[in-house]
Write a protein that holds these residues in place. Structure first.
Motif, short mmCIF file in Angstrom:
data_model
loop_
_atom_site.label_atom_id
_atom_site.label_comp_id
_atom_site.label_asym_id
_atom_site.label_seq_id
_atom_site.Cartn_x
_atom_site.Cartn_y
_atom_site.Cartn_z
N LEU A 28 0.84 -1.20 0.00
CA LEU A 28 0.00 0.00 0.00
C LEU A 28 0.87 1.25 0.00
N ARG A 29 0.51 2.23 -0.83
CA ARG A 29 1.24 3.50 -0.88
C ARG A 29 0.52 4.54 -0.02
N VAL A 30 1.29 5.53 0.42
CA VAL A 30 0.69 6.54 1.29
C VAL A 30 -0.38 7.35 0.55
N ASP A 31 -0.24 7.50 -0.76
CA ASP A 31 -1.22 8.29 -1.50
C ASP A 31 -2.48 7.48 -1.82
N THR A 32 -2.41 6.14 -1.73
CA THR A 32 -3.60 5.32 -1.97
C THR A 32 -4.23 4.84 -0.66
N TYR A 33 -3.59 5.16 0.46
CA TYR A 33 -4.13 4.71 1.76
C TYR A 33 -5.54 5.26 2.02
N PRO A 34 -5.84 6.55 1.76
CA PRO A 34 -7.19 7.04 2.03
C PRO A 34 -8.28 6.25 1.30
N GLY A 35 -8.03 5.89 0.04
CA GLY A 35 -9.01 5.09 -0.69
C GLY A 35 -9.16 3.71 -0.09
N PHE A 36 -8.04 3.10 0.31
CA PHE A 36 -8.10 1.78 0.94
C PHE A 36 -8.86 1.87 2.27
N LEU A 37 -8.65 2.95 3.00
CA LEU A 37 -9.32 3.14 4.28
C LEU A 37 -10.84 3.17 4.10
N LEU A 38 -11.32 3.86 3.08
CA LEU A 38 -12.76 3.92 2.82
C LEU A 38 -13.33 2.54 2.52
N VAL A 39 -12.59 1.74 1.75
CA VAL A 39 -13.04 0.39 1.42
C VAL A 39 -13.11 -0.47 2.68
N VAL A 40 -12.10 -0.36 3.53
CA VAL A 40 -12.06 -1.14 4.77
C VAL A 40 -13.19 -0.72 5.70
N GLN A 41 -13.41 0.58 5.83
CA GLN A 41 -14.48 1.06 6.70
C GLN A 41 -15.85 0.59 6.22
N LYS A 42 -16.04 0.56 4.92
CA LYS A 42 -17.30 0.06 4.37
C LYS A 42 -17.47 -1.43 4.68
N ALA A 43 -16.39 -2.19 4.55
CA ALA A 43 -16.44 -3.62 4.84
C ALA A 43 -16.70 -3.87 6.32
N GLN A 44 -16.04 -3.10 7.18
CA GLN A 44 -16.26 -3.25 8.62
C GLN A 44 -17.69 -2.91 9.00
N SER A 45 -18.26 -1.88 8.38
CA SER A 45 -19.64 -1.51 8.64
C SER A 45 -20.59 -2.62 8.21
N ALA A 46 -20.34 -3.20 7.04
CA ALA A 46 -21.18 -4.30 6.56
C ALA A 46 -21.07 -5.51 7.49
N LEU A 47 -19.86 -5.77 7.97
CA LEU A 47 -19.67 -6.90 8.87
C LEU A 47 -20.39 -6.68 10.20
N GLU A 48 -20.35 -5.46 10.71
CA GLU A 48 -21.03 -5.16 11.97
C GLU A 48 -22.55 -5.28 11.80
N THR A 49 -23.06 -4.85 10.65
CA THR A 49 -24.50 -5.00 10.38
C THR A 49 -24.89 -6.46 10.35
N LEU A 50 -24.06 -7.29 9.71
CA LEU A 50 -24.33 -8.73 9.65
C LEU A 50 -24.32 -9.33 11.05
N LYS A 51 -23.35 -8.97 11.86
CA LYS A 51 -23.26 -9.54 13.21
C LYS A 51 -24.46 -9.12 14.06
N THR A 52 -24.94 -7.90 13.87
CA THR A 52 -26.13 -7.44 14.59
C THR A 52 -27.34 -8.29 14.21
N THR A 53 -27.51 -8.54 12.91
CA THR A 53 -28.62 -9.37 12.44
C THR A 53 -28.48 -10.80 12.96
N GLN A 54 -27.26 -11.32 12.97
CA GLN A 54 -27.03 -12.67 13.48
C GLN A 54 -27.38 -12.77 14.96
#
Length: 271
Positions: free
Chosen positions: A217-243
């Protein structure tokens, strides 16, 4: 469950003999509890398919988000990432350091290109003046010989011009040496700067690896990667709440059914 509930309700509505009152009081209380939970049970049974459908949909979203993060990512690895403000501050510091190194490299490269152009110009000037000086020198020698026969006092004129041209040639050579030295100096500094950038980039990669991030990962692409990870973590938390909600509903249904079955099979109690 409905059949057991009906049997238990029928038993609870029978006349209780006085001598069995103590034994039957517990059964009556349990039947009352069952009756009170009956509507909740219906709601649980009705809601369970909805929660199952939501779980399937959210599971598909989590799978999609994990693929967007990387092919080898799992929910466990995703949850292990530290996205705290401290981590963001450290990333900002790494970016600032690498940006400064790259800006300095750009400055050195710009100066090197300028000095390299000056060196090329100096080389052309030396070549031009060398040819001119040699040509004028030859012409001066010939002219001096001719003038020497005509008037000995004028021989120094072409010789003086030749000397002036050779002095200009010498100056051009000096300028060329200076340009070469400056160019070589900036080229060495540029090579060192490239080495510093490589070392800092390697250190950044090691920092990423220790914290579970992709080391490419490059420092200039980290912000984009961060957004993808945050979206995935949010989706995972939603799934765990439903479970968790689905587990609770399923547990309530099972416990209600067990309670109804227990009351419905209390034949040993005299009613």
């Amino acid at each position: 469950v409905k059949r057991d509930l009906s049997t238990a309700t029928t038993k609870s509505n029978r006349t209780i003999n006085n001598e069995a009152l103590v034994l039957e009081s517990d059964l009556s209380a349990r039947c009352k509890t069952i009756a009170e939970k009956r509507q909740s049970y219906k709601d649980w049974v009705k809601d369970r398919p909805t929660q199952l459908a939501a779980q399937r949909k959210e599971q598909a979203e989590v799978t999609k988000c994990l693929q967007a993060v990387g092919s080898d990512w799992s929910p466990e690895r995703l949850e292990s990432l530290d996205l705290s403000q401290t981590t963001q501050d450290e990333v900002a510091s790494w970016k600032e350091q690498l940006d400064e190194l790259k800006e300095e490299r750009l400055r050195l490269k710009t100066n090197l290109d300028r000095l390299d152009q000056e060196r090329q110009d100096a080389e052309r000037t030396v070549a031009h003046r060398r040819i001119l000086a040699i040509g004028i020198g030859i012409a001066g020698v010939i002219a001096t010989i001719v003038l020497w026969f005509q008037d000995f006092r004028e021989w120094y004129v072409p010789v003086g011009l030749t000397a002036l041209l050779f002095a200009g040639l010498q100056k051009a050579r000096t300028d060329l040496r200076c340009a070469k030295n400056n160019t070589d100096d900036f080229r060495r500094r540029l090579v060192k700067q490239d080495g510093d950038i490589v070392n800092k980039t390697d250190a950044w990669s090691n920092w990423l690896k220790k914290r579970g991030f992709p080391d490419t990962l490059r420092v200039d692409t980290y912000p984009g990667f961060l957004l993808v990870v945050q979206k995935a973590q949010s989706a995972l938390e939603t799934l765990k709440t439903t479970q968790r909600r689905l587990y609770g509903i399923t547990k309530d249904i099972e416990e209600y059914g067990d309670e109804v079955k227990t009351v419905g099979t209390c034949d040993a109690i005299s009613l």
